[in-house]
Design an enzyme around this catalytic site. Sequence first.
Site, mmCIF file in Angstrom:
data_model
loop_
_atom_site.group_PDB
_atom_site.id
_atom_site.type_symbol
_atom_site.label_atom_id
_atom_site.label_comp_id
_atom_site.label_asym_id
_atom_site.label_seq_id
_atom_site.Cartn_x
_atom_site.Cartn_y
_atom_site.Cartn_z
ATOM 1 N N HIS A 97 0.841 -1.195 0.000
ATOM 2 C CA HIS A 97 0.000 0.000 0.000
ATOM 3 C C HIS A 97 0.881 1.251 0.000
ATOM 4 C CE1 HIS A 97 -2.367 -3.275 1.682
ATOM 5 N NE2 HIS A 97 -3.465 -2.621 1.366
ATOM 6 N N GLU A 121 -16.680 -4.454 25.078
ATOM 7 C CA GLU A 121 -15.863 -5.672 25.163
ATOM 8 C C GLU A 121 -14.666 -5.647 24.216
ATOM 9 O OE1 GLU A 121 -20.095 -6.732 26.319
ATOM 10 O OE2 GLU A 121 -19.150 -5.691 24.626
#
Length: 662
Positions: A29, A413
């Site tokens: 990238h 979470e």
Amino acid sequence: MTTPLNERRIANAIRVLAMDAVQKANSGHPGAPMGMADIADVVWREFMNHNPTNPNWANRDRFVLSNGHGSMLQYALLHLTGYDLSIEDLKAFRQLHSKTPGHPELGYAPGIETTTGPLGQGIANAVGFALAEKTLAAQFNKDDIQVVDHFTYCFLGDGCLMEGVSHEACSLAGTLGLGKLIAYYDDNGISIDGEVEGWFSDDTEQRFLAYGWQVIKVDGHDADAIRQATIEAKAETAKPTIIICKTVIGLGSPNKQGKEDSHGAPLGHDEIVLTREALGWTDEAFVIPEDVYAAWDAKAKGAESEAAWNETFAAYAAKYPTEAAEFKRRLSGELPADFVAKADAYIAEVNVKAETIATRKASQNALQALVPLLPEVLGGSADLAGSNLTLWKGAQGVQDNPAGNYVHYGVREFGMTAIANGVALHGGFIPYVATFLMFMEYARNAVRMSALMKQRVIHVYTHDSIGLGEDGPTHQPVEQIASLRGTPNLNTWRPCDTVEAAISWKSALTRAEGPTALIFSRQNLPFQTRTQAQIENAAKGGYVLAEEKGELKAIIIATGSEVSLAMEAYAQLEGVRVVSMPCAEEFMKQDAAYREAVLPSNIRARVAVEAAHVDYWWKFVGLDGRVIGMTTYGESAPAKDLFQFFGITTEAVVAAVKEITA
């Protein structure tokens, strides 16, 4: 304001290294490194406090590349500033056994603080770094001498902000006032699918203001603006800061800048030639002029910074010798010399008490006994402390006391777990985090990352089976334990009573490398009587809990709440032994002789029983064995009715043993 040409030339070193390495690998990238080069130039050459010759000195600033697909940006920075990362290492980008894997990975190149790639988790790790810095500073700094005083810098992109974990982590960072966290958002408006305005139209400025962050907007190619924004960010110590940098992805590429074409693929040889011309860069691939290297070299400055800190720490040690010794111990990751002996004494005490309680309560009792011995423990729960039983009498929330030892993470979470990874990576802490086992699923990828990075993070999961009862199948875990056990580097403990619960906590706290999942019951579980030898063998993950009467004909293997079923069946059978297997991973690490002694290979008649998915246990019982457990989801009903309905009963165990020994 236009960036001076000489400064742009310095930044262009990142651009050419990124496009050349991606082209050579034919993979990668280039767009993000080329677009963020001007930001990186200012941050790394003017503000980052680091020492390339000693990448791990305690008071260094931390840097996280949350948009980890742009890894060549970080590799170029490490190489240019003087880390042990050669031009040959850059040429080996994305190749087998290189120091420069496709995404930044902990343990390959010096200066990489965390493994990034799964978007959003890098910024969550950065929140963990900043949380650790603030808490450690509050615990050790004195009014006259500060030994913990560093910043966390994080680069992130559109993808990081689209991932929900960034909301969880950044919301909490604002609430906790992590003022030494500075994020640079690469606002280039491009993702793999093209221009993001069609699927990402958030008002990022208002979003972060709502979190309680300081927000600054700049031209991401204006060095003066970036510099001034960073100064403002460092001055704001009560809030984290996000600097929204408007950039052009792939800047410098005449035909691909500003387009998705530069995001996730090489520019191509012809385009690289044109880019070199556009940048005024006349050197060949992987050649950096000496004056540019000199402008980037941070070794002398870094050595001076570390030397100054060493002097500060020497003064601290002279005036506060106890605190200095403790600081060094905690940063080294070593436990107090007497911890193991005290933990063993606690386990012996638990064995004498012989209590019949839920293992979540046994876990809380272990915390109450062991955490006061370990000031490095930093606990937390995702809004379920009263159910997970993760609070103990000495717990103090960091939101009220920055020197505290407990984090109320709220219903977050995933963010909680990724933040804990950052806390562990920072050093000086052993974090534990907790939720219901079912909601491990929200955190799953962060659990995987703690295992991938082999970090000492303790994942506490309660309400471990259909035994939680009336909440029903949305809350009753079935396949989660198998998922955890299938995760490399992760130890998963499911204890059957108070003694095994205490042993599991000792194992998790003393495990120097790698995370641990501790799985506890909601319901009370009967105490199992053991000898001292059995207590010692329990720490090996699997052991003979009940010896066979007469000739050995069959083996029952069980964990957690189902050990009591196995023991009830044992009382009705002859020639059967019961093996408690609280941690299969630890058992499989034992030598072959021990494993053979517990599970003799000539005994093919084996029954495993666990209120979880059956598939995990076939490798232990073989195709001729039997597994009693779950093959579907649960139901809403009292626990005793559910165990009966799903056939996880003493009668089923007895019948299975009789069938395979007939």
